[in-house]
Design an enzyme around this catalytic site. Structure first.
Site, PDB file in Angstrom:
ATOM      1  N   VAL A  74       0.850  -1.200   0.000  1.00  0.00           N
ATOM      2  CA  VAL A  74       0.000   0.000   0.000  1.00  0.00           C
ATOM      3  C   VAL A  74       0.881   1.244   0.000  1.00  0.00           C
ATOM      4  O   VAL A  74       2.110   1.149   0.067  1.00  0.00           O
ATOM      5  CB  VAL A  74      -0.972   0.020   1.209  1.00  0.00           C
ATOM      6  CG1 VAL A  74      -1.853  -1.223   1.191  1.00  0.00           C
ATOM      7  CG2 VAL A  74      -0.224   0.153   2.527  1.00  0.00           C
ATOM      8  N   SER A 128      12.174  -3.018  -6.684  1.00  0.00           N
ATOM      9  CA  SER A 128      12.463  -2.066  -7.747  1.00  0.00           C
ATOM     10  C   SER A 128      11.981  -2.591  -9.085  1.00  0.00           C
ATOM     11  O   SER A 128      11.836  -3.794  -9.273  1.00  0.00           O
ATOM     12  CB  SER A 128      13.964  -1.809  -7.828  1.00  0.00           C
ATOM     13  OG  SER A 128      14.231  -0.953  -8.912  1.00  0.00           O
ATOM     14  N   LYS A 182      17.487  -0.101  -1.039  1.00  0.00           N
ATOM     15  CA  LYS A 182      16.562   0.350  -2.086  1.00  0.00           C
ATOM     16  C   LYS A 182      16.638   1.882  -2.221  1.00  0.00           C
ATOM     17  O   LYS A 182      16.608   2.424  -3.325  1.00  0.00           O
ATOM     18  CB  LYS A 182      15.131  -0.098  -1.758  1.00  0.00           C
ATOM     19  CG  LYS A 182      14.048   0.507  -2.652  1.00  0.00           C
ATOM     20  CD  LYS A 182      14.203   0.065  -4.092  1.00  0.00           C
ATOM     21  CE  LYS A 182      13.171   0.522  -5.094  1.00  0.00           C
ATOM     22  NZ  LYS A 182      12.174   1.460  -4.845  1.00  0.00           N
ATOM     23  N   HIS A 185      19.747   2.745  -4.033  1.00  0.00           N
ATOM     24  CA  HIS A 185      19.488   2.404  -5.441  1.00  0.00           C
ATOM     25  C   HIS A 185      18.784   3.580  -6.135  1.00  0.00           C
ATOM     26  O   HIS A 185      19.173   4.019  -7.214  1.00  0.00           O
ATOM     27  CB  HIS A 185      18.642   1.139  -5.523  1.00  0.00           C
ATOM     28  CG  HIS A 185      17.983   0.932  -6.857  1.00  0.00           C
ATOM     29  ND1 HIS A 185      16.856   1.643  -7.244  1.00  0.00           N
ATOM     30  CD2 HIS A 185      18.283   0.130  -7.900  1.00  0.00           C
ATOM     31  CE1 HIS A 185      16.520   1.279  -8.470  1.00  0.00           C
ATOM     32  NE2 HIS A 185      17.365   0.365  -8.887  1.00  0.00           N
ATOM     33  N   ASN A 186      17.751   4.102  -5.500  1.00  0.00           N
ATOM     34  CA  ASN A 186      17.018   5.215  -6.108  1.00  0.00           C
ATOM     35  C   ASN A 186      17.883   6.469  -6.204  1.00  0.00           C
ATOM     36  O   ASN A 186      17.801   7.207  -7.178  1.00  0.00           O
ATOM     37  CB  ASN A 186      15.754   5.525  -5.306  1.00  0.00           C
ATOM     38  CG  ASN A 186      14.671   4.493  -5.532  1.00  0.00           C
ATOM     39  OD1 ASN A 186      14.952   3.349  -5.823  1.00  0.00           O
ATOM     40  ND2 ASN A 186      13.419   4.893  -5.391  1.00  0.00           N
ATOM     41  N   GLU A 189      20.048   6.103  -9.063  1.00  0.00           N
ATOM     42  CA  GLU A 189      19.208   6.303 -10.260  1.00  0.00           C
ATOM     43  C   GLU A 189      19.085   7.808 -10.580  1.00  0.00           C
ATOM     44  O   GLU A 189      19.178   8.211 -11.744  1.00  0.00           O
ATOM     45  CB  GLU A 189      17.842   5.669  -9.987  1.00  0.00           C
ATOM     46  CG  GLU A 189      16.800   5.832 -11.053  1.00  0.00           C
ATOM     47  CD  GLU A 189      15.449   5.273 -10.564  1.00  0.00           C
ATOM     48  OE1 GLU A 189      15.404   4.134 -10.035  1.00  0.00           O
ATOM     49  OE2 GLU A 189      14.433   5.980 -10.701  1.00  0.00           O
TER      50      GLU A 189
HETATM   51  P1  NBP Z   1      -0.213   3.376  -4.215  1.00  0.00           P
HETATM   52  O1  NBP Z   1       1.024   3.844  -3.583  1.00  0.00           O
HETATM   53  O2  NBP Z   1      -0.928   4.264  -5.158  1.00  0.00           O
HETATM   54  O3  NBP Z   1      -1.237   2.959  -3.051  1.00  0.00           O
HETATM   55  C1  NBP Z   1      -2.551   2.536  -3.336  1.00  0.00           C
HETATM   56  C2  NBP Z   1      -2.911   1.353  -2.465  1.00  0.00           C
HETATM   57  O4  NBP Z   1      -2.815   1.705  -1.067  1.00  0.00           O
HETATM   58  C3  NBP Z   1      -4.339   0.912  -2.690  1.00  0.00           C
HETATM   59  O5  NBP Z   1      -4.376  -0.484  -2.597  1.00  0.00           O
HETATM   60  C4  NBP Z   1      -5.062   1.559  -1.529  1.00  0.00           C
HETATM   61  O6  NBP Z   1      -6.276   0.938  -1.189  1.00  0.00           O
HETATM   62  C5  NBP Z   1      -4.071   1.363  -0.439  1.00  0.00           C
HETATM   63  N1  NBP Z   1      -4.314   2.167   0.772  1.00  0.00           N
HETATM   64  C6  NBP Z   1      -4.217   3.494   0.980  1.00  0.00           C
HETATM   65 BR1  NBP Z   1      -3.797   4.727  -0.293  1.00  0.00          BR
HETATM   66  N2  NBP Z   1      -4.498   3.871   2.228  1.00  0.00           N
HETATM   67  C7  NBP Z   1      -4.798   2.727   2.869  1.00  0.00           C
HETATM   68  C8  NBP Z   1      -5.169   2.445   4.193  1.00  0.00           C
HETATM   69  N3  NBP Z   1      -5.278   3.402   5.119  1.00  0.00           N
HETATM   70  N4  NBP Z   1      -5.434   1.162   4.515  1.00  0.00           N
HETATM   71  C9  NBP Z   1      -5.341   0.182   3.587  1.00  0.00           C
HETATM   72  N5  NBP Z   1      -4.973   0.395   2.317  1.00  0.00           N
HETATM   73  C10 NBP Z   1      -4.706   1.651   1.956  1.00  0.00           C
HETATM   74  O7  NBP Z   1       0.019   1.952  -4.925  1.00  0.00           O
HETATM   75  P2  NBP Z   1       1.216   1.476  -5.873  1.00  0.00           P
HETATM   76  O8  NBP Z   1       1.597   2.507  -6.860  1.00  0.00           O
HETATM   77  O9  NBP Z   1       0.794   0.140  -6.334  1.00  0.00           O
HETATM   78  O10 NBP Z   1       2.450   1.313  -4.883  1.00  0.00           O
HETATM   79  C11 NBP Z   1       2.417   0.450  -3.757  1.00  0.00           C
HETATM   80  C12 NBP Z   1       3.701   0.603  -2.995  1.00  0.00           C
HETATM   81  O11 NBP Z   1       4.792   0.205  -3.814  1.00  0.00           O
HETATM   82  C13 NBP Z   1       4.007   2.031  -2.561  1.00  0.00           C
HETATM   83  O12 NBP Z   1       4.622   2.031  -1.311  1.00  0.00           O
HETATM   84  C14 NBP Z   1       4.982   2.509  -3.609  1.00  0.00           C
HETATM   85  O13 NBP Z   1       5.813   3.534  -3.129  1.00  0.00           O
HETATM   86  C15 NBP Z   1       5.752   1.239  -3.892  1.00  0.00           C
HETATM   87  N6  NBP Z   1       6.394   1.179  -5.182  1.00  0.00           N
HETATM   88  C16 NBP Z   1       5.790   1.655  -6.285  1.00  0.00           C
HETATM   89  C17 NBP Z   1       6.421   1.576  -7.520  1.00  0.00           C
HETATM   90  C18 NBP Z   1       5.744   2.051  -8.741  1.00  0.00           C
HETATM   91  O14 NBP Z   1       6.395   2.035  -9.817  1.00  0.00           O
HETATM   92  N7  NBP Z   1       4.496   2.464  -8.693  1.00  0.00           N
HETATM   93  C19 NBP Z   1       7.679   1.003  -7.606  1.00  0.00           C
HETATM   94  C20 NBP Z   1       8.270   0.502  -6.480  1.00  0.00           C
HETATM   95  C21 NBP Z   1       7.617   0.604  -5.274  1.00  0.00           C
HETATM   96  P3  NBP Z   1      -7.644   1.436  -1.872  1.00  0.00           P
HETATM   97  O15 NBP Z   1      -7.694   0.770  -3.195  1.00  0.00           O
HETATM   98  O16 NBP Z   1      -8.686   0.942  -0.937  1.00  0.00           O
HETATM   99  O17 NBP Z   1      -7.583   2.927  -1.957  1.00  0.00           O
END
Ligand code: NBP
Length: 474
Positions: A74, A128, A182, A185-186, A189
Site C-alpha cells: 500500500v 524495484s 533500495k 538504489h534510487n 538512479e
Molecule cells: P499506491 O502507492 O498508489 O497505493 C494505493 C494502495 O494503497 C491501494 O491499494 C489503496 O487501497 C491502499 N491504501 C491506501 Br492509499 N491507504 C490505505 C489504508 N489506510 N489502509 C489500507 N490500504 C490503503 O500503490 P502502488 O503505486 O501500487 O504502490 C504500492 C507501494 O509500492 C508504494 O509504497 C509505492 O511507493 C511502492 N512502489 C511503487 C512503484 C511504482 O512504480 N508504482 C515502484 C516501487 C515501489 P484502496 O484501493 O482501498 O484505496
C-alpha cells in the site's frame, strides 16, 4: 487448501506482484481495502493462476498456511502503519509481515522492533522495477531476520528477475537494511539520470546535434561499457517524435523535473552519516532548480540566456561518452560508500558485491557495469573505494583527459553540468596530496578555538590568535 502467501494492497504494484506469484504456481491470497480492486484483479486475471480473494483482513489471515506470509503493497507512510495495526492482532508468533512499499528505512527499523515484541517477523523489502518489474521479475531487496528469509527467500527468489540464471534477490541484512539499499538504489538512479541528461544537453547545445542524432549516439553507447537500461531508454525517448507537433517529444515536454523523495532521503541520510554523495545531491538539486520556474525566469531576464559557445568537433561525442562513464563510476562509488557506512553504523554486515548482483536485472539502474562492481567487491570486500579497483582505476584514468575537456567545455559554454563537474571535483579531492582543509581548521581555531592537529606530531593544538600567537597543547 490454504494459500501459500498473501498480498494486501492491489493497486498497480500489488496486483502485478500477486499475478507474478500466481504465475509461478503459488496459491495467492489477495485483499484490498476497497473490495472493488480485488474483484477487478480476479475478473481480469483470475485465469492466470490460483488466487484466493478475501473481503476482509480476517478472511485473508484465515486463508493462509502457517507461519503466515503477508505482503503489504500500500501507499508508504501512514497507510502502511494502518494496515500493520489492523493486521497484527490477527496474527500469531512466527508469522511474517512483508512491507514491499517504498518505506523509509527508519520506519522499517521502528516497525521491525515493534513487531518483534509481538513475536512477529517484519521484513522491509525494497522492490524495484516499477509495475513492469513487479509483474515480470523485479529486483528484490529484503531486510529482516535470517529466519524470515529461510521461509520467504525461495519464493522471492522465484519471482525475482534473473540474470545468467542468478536471481536478483538476496537477504540484504537485518531490520531496515533492505529499504536502505533500495533508497540508495534510487539515489544512484537520480545521479545516473542527471549525468545522462547532461551528456544529452552538451551534445545538443554545444555539439549542435538534434535529439534524433543524440538518440543514435546513445544507441551506439548501449553496445559498450555504458550498456544499461537507462541508456537504452534514453535513445527511445530522444528518438520519439511528438504526434501533435511533429517536433522531438523531448522539446515539447516541460523542463521541470519532479521527484517523489527517495533521492532526497538518500542525501539526508548521507549527511547524517557524513558520506559525500555529491553526485546524488547535485542530481536532487538540479531537479529542484529546474522546478523553480519563477526564479529561472527572473534570472534569465536579468542576465539574458547564456551565450552558448560551442561548435561540434569530431571528438566531442567520444569525450562526452568518457566523461559520462567516469562520472558514473564516481556516482556509484559514492552510493556504495554510503551503504558501507550505514552497514557499519547499524551492524548490517552488507555484502556490497551482492548488492551489485541483485541490481543487474529487474531494476531501473540495471547495467552491464554492475558485473564489474560485483567483481571488484568479490576480489576485495574491504575496498577503500570503487575507484581504486584495478578495472575502475584504469577506466577512470583513461577517461580523465576527455573528462576534463568536457568539463572545461561545459563551463566555458555556459551549459550547466553539475554532475560532471562535481564528480571530477570529488575525484580530484580524493587524490589531492594536500587539501585546503588545513586552512579551514586554522580558521576554526581562530574564531572558535576549535583546535587542530599537526602533520608532524600527535595531539591537539590551539594558537592564541588574540594573544601572543603562541601554540599551546589543547
Ligand atoms: P499506491 O502507492 O498508489 O497505493 C494505493 C494502495 O494503497 C491501494 O491499494 C489503496 O487501497 C491502499 N491504501 C491506501 Br492509499 N491507504 C490505505 C489504508 N489506510 N489502509 C489500507 N490500504 C490503503 O500503490 P502502488 O503505486 O501500487 O504502490 C504500492 C507501494 O509500492 C508504494 O509504497 C509505492 O511507493 C511502492 N512502489 C511503487 C512503484 C511504482 O512504480 N508504482 C515502484 C516501487 C515501489 P484502496 O484501493 O482501498 O484505496
Amino acid at each position: 487448501a490454504p494459500a501459500r502467501i498473501a498480498v494486501t494492497g492491489l493497486a498497480v504494484m500489488g496486483s502485478n506482484l500477486a499475478r507474478n506469484l500466481a504465475r509461478h504456481g503459488y496459491r495467492v491470497a489477495v485483499h484490498n481495502r476497497s473490495h472493488a480492486r480485488t474483484k477487478a484483479l480476479i475478473a481480469d486475471h483470475g485465469h492466470e493462476g490460483d488466487f484466493v480473494p478475501s473481503e476482509t483482513l480476517e478472511e485473508l489471515v484465515a486463508s493462509l498456511q502457517t507461519p503466515r506470509q503477508i505482503i503489504i503493497m500500500v501507499k508508504a507512510g501512514g497507510p502502511t502503519d494502518a494496515v500493520i495495526d489492523e493486521l497484527v492482532p490477527l496474527l500469531e508468533p512466527g508469522d511474517m509481515v512483508i512491507d514491499g512499499g517504498n518505506a523509509h528505512y527508519a520506519d522499517t527499523r521502528r516497525r521491525e522492533a515493534a513487531l518483534k515484541e509481538a513475536g512477529l517477523h517484519f521484513v522491509g523489502a525494497g522492490i524495484s522495477g516499477g509495475e513492469e518489474g513487479a509483474l515480470n521479475g523485479p529486483s528484490i531487496m529484503p531486510g529482516g531476520s535470517e529466519e524470515s528469509y529461510r521461509h520467504l527467500g525461495p519464493v522471492l527468489e522465484d519471482i525475482a528477475a534473473k540474470v545468467d540464471g542468478v536471481p536478483c534477490c538476496v537477504h540484504v541484512g537485518p531490520d531496515g537494511a533492505g529499504h536502505f539499499v533500495k533508497m540508495v538504489h534510487n539515489g544512484i538512479e537520480y545521479a545516473d539520470m542527471q549525468l545522462i541528461a547532461e551528456a544529452y544537453d552538451l551534445l545538443h547545445r554545444v555539439g549542435g546535434m538534434s535529439p534524433a542524432e543524440v538518440a543514435e549516439v546513445f544507441r551506439g553507447w548501449n553496445t559498450g561499457d555504458l550498456e544499461s537500461y537507462l541508456v537504452e531508454i534514453t535513445a527511445e525517448v530522444l528518438g520519439h517524435v511528438d504526434a501533435e507537433t511533429g517536433a522531438a517529444l523531448v522539446d515539447v515536454i516541460a523542463d521541470e523535473a519532479e521527484q517523489k523523495g527517495t533521492g532526497r532521503w538518500t542525501v539526508q541520510e548521507a549527511l547524517e552519516l557524513g558520506v559525500p554523495v555529491t553526485g546524488i545531491a547535485e542530481a536532487v538539486f538540479a531537479r529542484s532548480l529546474s522546478g523553480r520556474a519563477g526564479q529561472r525566469q527572473a534570472v534569465r531576464s536579468a542576465f539574458g540566456p547564456a551565450a552558448v559557445v560551442g561548435g561540434a568537433d569530431t571528438s566531442l561525442v567520444e569525450d562526452v561518452r568518457q566523461a559520462l562513464y567516469a562520472s558514473k563510476v564516481v556516482a556509484y562509488a559514492q552510493g556504495f560508500d554510503q551503504m558501507r557506512a550505514a552497514s557499519a553504523e547499524y551492524g548490517w554486515d552488507l555484502d556490497l558485491g551482492a548488492m551489485a548482483t541483485i541490481w543487474r536485472g529487474g531494476c531501473i539502474i540495471r547495467a552491464r557495469f554492475l558485473d564489474r562492481i560485483r567483481e571488484a567487491y568479490d576480489k576485495a570486500p574491504e575496498l577503500a573505494s570503487l575507484l581504486v579497483d584495478d578495472y575502475f582505476r584504469d577506466a577512470v584514468q583513461s577517461a580523465e583527459e576527455a573528462w576534463r575537456r568536457v568539463v572545461v567545455k561545459a563551463v566555458s559554454a555556459g551549459v550547466p553540468a553539475p554532475g560532471f563537474v562535481s564528480a571530477l571535483a570529488y575525484y580530484d579531492g580524493l587524490r589531492s596530496e594536500r587539501l585546503p582543509a588545513s586552512l579551514i581548521q586554522g580558521l576554526r581555531d581562530f574564531f572558535g578555538a576549535h583546535t587542530y592537529r599537526r602533520t608532524d606530531r600527535e595531539g591537539s593544538f590551539h594558537t592564541r590568535w588574540s594573544g601572543d600567537r603562541s601554540q599551546v597543547d589543547a
